[in-house]
Scaffold this active site. Structure first.
Site, short mmCIF file in Angstrom:
data_model
loop_
_atom_site.label_atom_id
_atom_site.label_comp_id
_atom_site.label_asym_id
_atom_site.label_seq_id
_atom_site.Cartn_x
_atom_site.Cartn_y
_atom_site.Cartn_z
N CYS A 341 0.84 -1.19 0.00
CA CYS A 341 0.00 0.00 0.00
C CYS A 341 0.87 1.24 0.00
O CYS A 341 1.86 1.27 0.73
CB CYS A 341 -0.75 -0.02 1.33
SG CYS A 341 -2.46 0.04 1.09
N GLU A 375 1.28 -4.52 -5.21
CA GLU A 375 0.09 -5.35 -5.05
C GLU A 375 -1.07 -4.79 -5.87
O GLU A 375 -1.25 -3.59 -5.97
CB GLU A 375 -0.28 -5.36 -3.57
CG GLU A 375 -1.37 -6.33 -3.23
CD GLU A 375 -1.74 -6.22 -1.75
OE1 GLU A 375 -0.91 -6.53 -0.89
OE2 GLU A 375 -2.88 -5.82 -1.49
N1 ACO Z 1 -3.70 13.66 -11.69
C1 ACO Z 1 -2.97 13.31 -12.77
N2 ACO Z 1 -1.77 12.67 -12.67
C2 ACO Z 1 -1.34 12.35 -11.44
C3 ACO Z 1 -2.06 12.70 -10.27
C4 ACO Z 1 -3.30 13.38 -10.45
N3 ACO Z 1 -4.04 13.77 -9.40
N4 ACO Z 1 -1.38 12.28 -9.19
C5 ACO Z 1 -0.26 11.68 -9.66
N5 ACO Z 1 -0.24 11.72 -11.02
C6 ACO Z 1 0.78 11.15 -11.91
C7 ACO Z 1 1.60 12.21 -12.60
O1 ACO Z 1 2.10 11.68 -13.79
C8 ACO Z 1 2.72 12.41 -11.60
O2 ACO Z 1 3.91 12.86 -12.18
P1 ACO Z 1 4.09 14.43 -12.58
O3 ACO Z 1 3.58 15.23 -11.40
O4 ACO Z 1 5.55 14.55 -12.80
O5 ACO Z 1 3.27 14.60 -13.80
C9 ACO Z 1 2.95 11.01 -11.11
O6 ACO Z 1 1.67 10.40 -11.09
C10 ACO Z 1 3.55 10.90 -9.74
O7 ACO Z 1 3.33 12.04 -8.98
P2 ACO Z 1 3.99 12.22 -7.55
O8 ACO Z 1 3.91 13.67 -7.18
O9 ACO Z 1 5.31 11.56 -7.49
O10 ACO Z 1 2.98 11.36 -6.68
P3 ACO Z 1 2.20 11.78 -5.35
O11 ACO Z 1 3.16 12.20 -4.30
O12 ACO Z 1 1.10 12.69 -5.68
O13 ACO Z 1 1.64 10.34 -4.88
C11 ACO Z 1 0.04 8.61 -4.83
C12 ACO Z 1 0.97 9.45 -5.71
C13 ACO Z 1 0.87 7.91 -3.74
C14 ACO Z 1 -0.65 7.55 -5.65
C15 ACO Z 1 -0.99 9.60 -4.20
O14 ACO Z 1 -1.79 10.12 -5.23
C16 ACO Z 1 -1.87 8.99 -3.15
O15 ACO Z 1 -1.45 8.80 -2.02
N6 ACO Z 1 -3.12 8.69 -3.50
C17 ACO Z 1 -4.10 8.17 -2.56
C18 ACO Z 1 -3.78 6.75 -2.17
C19 ACO Z 1 -3.59 5.85 -3.37
O16 ACO Z 1 -4.41 5.86 -4.27
N7 ACO Z 1 -2.51 5.06 -3.34
C20 ACO Z 1 -2.20 4.11 -4.38
C21 ACO Z 1 -2.95 2.86 -4.15
S1 ACO Z 1 -2.33 1.50 -5.09
C22 ACO Z 1 -1.43 0.60 -3.97
O17 ACO Z 1 -1.46 0.93 -2.83
C23 ACO Z 1 -0.61 -0.54 -4.42
#
Ligand code: ACO
Ligand code: ZN
Length: 481
Positions: A341, A375
């Site tokens: 996660c 996962e």
């Molecule tokens: N809209 C569009 N693209 C996005 C978005 C968004 N809201 N968020 C991330 N991205 C994409 C972009 O390509 C981004 O890169 P860029 O900013 O250079 O364009 C890339 O993903 C990564 O962005 P980061 O800033 O490195 O990621 P962030 O710190 O925002 O974390 C995460 C990503 C962990 C998925 C976050 O959105 C989050 O915590 N979400 C809620 C929980 C979740 O869904 N976790 C994943 C579940 S899957 C699993 O657990 C296996």
């Protein structure tokens, strides 16, 4: 009556009566058009499913919890009756044999049924939804312990660890269908999938953490009394939760933690990672799971944190190591997952921390001499972030590498599975069929895109700053029942 004549009082009351009747027919499961703010000046009607109703005697004050069809659940919200457009098409839920929907009942039965469904009133007389909307009593036999108990234990726990000690004996968190849940854990990875509807309605409003006030996205099973509190105060160091600023301030005066309670295994450019064993720091890891469930929908939270290691990423300053996000990892993954996660706290999202967490998980895999994958299923944001990380990493390797490279070599160099590499190559359209064989070919557009994102001064993990040897667990330590 012509369109432009002034309506008579009797016409108006008739019309209002019709309206009230129309609202009475709007029950859970109906799909109606609801007014939704799409942008600062853009308001549209979007089809939405009614997930819950907070009845009021005056129908105009009734509230509906709606899920906008084709939108992510984090946009679900309570809306007042006037935002429902009853003049547009309404889909009523299909009647099941032996079960009646409200619309199918006569009006006296309807009234009776509604009063049974009517939510409870709180002390100020505000309507609050019924308990059954939020908590499945079979999952949560008794309420989760109050933070006062958990906090007192936390510091002790940080100092004294006894594998055989069950410091939460007697707490509901340990008693809910444990065997069943753990069996699911064993067979489905880190978190059990949501099998029922308990979590369809968001139960929390906002949390305050450090200097940030954050809106909850999804349901999280905090204790019942926390549901619908205006604000929940969360200690950013031990992650304990409080209902009032007074109890939170009292806690802060006592809380001695200035960083997550684990071993710091990485420090570079003001960022640290702490490794925490779920078995040794149960309270912290459960608090973390509760917090992260607020932003994670596609998995259901579980209190059995023992089978996991948690890697907490912090930003450090003179006041302490502040959590930015984390990922969990099974101590032993039969499916070869290197991450269970992942979460970046919303106030720190879109700043590159998600990719940093992912990069760190692959660095751990490289030290373990393994290839890994997250996962499944991934959330929408999880998939976007992984795709972005995989694409950047693979393109970087291909640009740096001169000569021929096989998929297996690429996998070995990055820690990414061949399947994930193939998936990425397809999404960036880099897999071509040429003279009878598959080749990898980067388009100018892909290379330019990579160079542009590289100019944004991406944060990177410095592998030399990682001081870690993979923990080894005996079979007895991996037995959790
Ligand atoms: N809209 C569009 N693209 C996005 C978005 C968004 N809201 N968020 C991330 N991205 C994409 C972009 O390509 C981004 O890169 P860029 O900013 O250079 O364009 C890339 O993903 C990564 O962005 P980061 O800033 O490195 O990621 P962030 O710190 O925002 O974390 C995460 C990503 C962990 C998925 C976050 O959105 C989050 O915590 N979400 C809620 C929980 C979740 O869904 N976790 C994943 C579940 S899957 C699993 O657990 C296996
Ligand atoms: Zn604290």
């Amino acid at each position: 009556m012509s369109n432009n004549s002034t309506p008579k009082a009797s016409d108006l009351s008739e019309r209002n009566g019709d309206r009230s009747n129309a609202y009475l027919k709007i029950v859970v499961g109906c799909k109606v058009f609801v007014e939704k703010q799409m942008g600062p000046t853009d308001v549209q009607y979007r089809k939405a499913e009614i997930l819950s109703v907070r009845e009021a005697l005056d129908h105009s004050k009734t509230e509906y919890y709606v899920h906008y069809c084709e939108f992510n659940k984090r946009l679900d919200e309570w809306v007042p009756a006037h935002r429902l457009n009853l003049d547009k098409e309404i889909e009523y839920p299909k009647q099941r044999r032996g079960k009646h929907t409200l619309s199918g009942l006569d009006s006296t039965k309807k009234q009776r049924r509604i009063s049974k469904l009517t939510p409870l009133r709180d002390r100020e007389g505000k309507l609050t939804p019924r308990r059954e909307n939020y908590f499945d009593s079979s999952l949560f036999d008794s309420p989760i312990s109050s933070p006062a108990t958990t906090n007192d234990k936390l510091t002790e726990e940080a100092e004294h660890v006894d594998d055989e000690t069950d410091e939460h004996k007697g707490q509901a968190t340990d008693t809910f269908s444990k065997e069943k849940e753990i069996e699911k854990l064993r067979t489905s990875g880190s978190m059990t999938q949501c099998v029922n509807e308990i979590s369809r309605v968001k139960n929390l409003n906002k949390i305050q953490m450090g200097i940030h006030e954050i809106e909850a996205w999804y349901f999280s099973p905090y204790p019942e009394e926390y549901a619908h509190a205006e604000l929940i105060y969360i200690c950013e160091f031990c992650l304990s939760y409080f209902l009032s600023s007074k109890s939170f301030t009292r806690h802060r005066a006592k809380c001695t933690l200035l960083h997550p309670p684990g071993n710091e295994i990485y420090r570079y450019e003001g960022i640290s990672f702490f490794e925490i064993d779920g078995r040794k720091q149960r309270t912290y890891c459960r608090n973390l799971s509760l917090l992260s469930k607020m932003f994670l929908d596609h998995k259901t939270l579980y209190y059995d944190v023992d089978p996991f290691l948690f890697y907490i990423m912090t930003k450090n300053d003179e006041y302490g190591a502040h959590i930015l996000g984390y990922f969990s990892k099974e101590k032993e993954s039969l499916e070869g997952y290197n991450l269970a996660c992942i979460l970046t706290l919303p106030q720190h999202q879109r700043m590159g921390y998600g990719k940093l967490l992912i990069a760190f998980s692959y660095e751990l895999s490289k030290i373990e001499g393994r290839i890994g994958s997250p996962e499944k299923p991934l959330s929408d944001l999880g998939l976007l972030s992984y795709r972005a990380y995989w694409a950047e990493t693979i393109v970087e390797k291909l640009i740096d590498f001169r000569g021929e490279i096989t998929l297996e070599e690429l996998s070995h160099a990055t820690g990414i599975t061949v399947q994930d590499i193939l998936h990425t190559l397809q999404t960036i359209d880099a897999l071509k069929y040429y003279r009878g064989q598959h080749i990898i070919c980067l388009s100018t557009k892909t290379v330019e895109q990579y160079e542009r994102s590289n100019q944004k001064k991406r944060r990177k993990i410095d592998a030399t700053a990682l001081k870690w040897t993979p923990p080894i667990f005996t079979p007895a330590q991996l037995r959790y029942l």
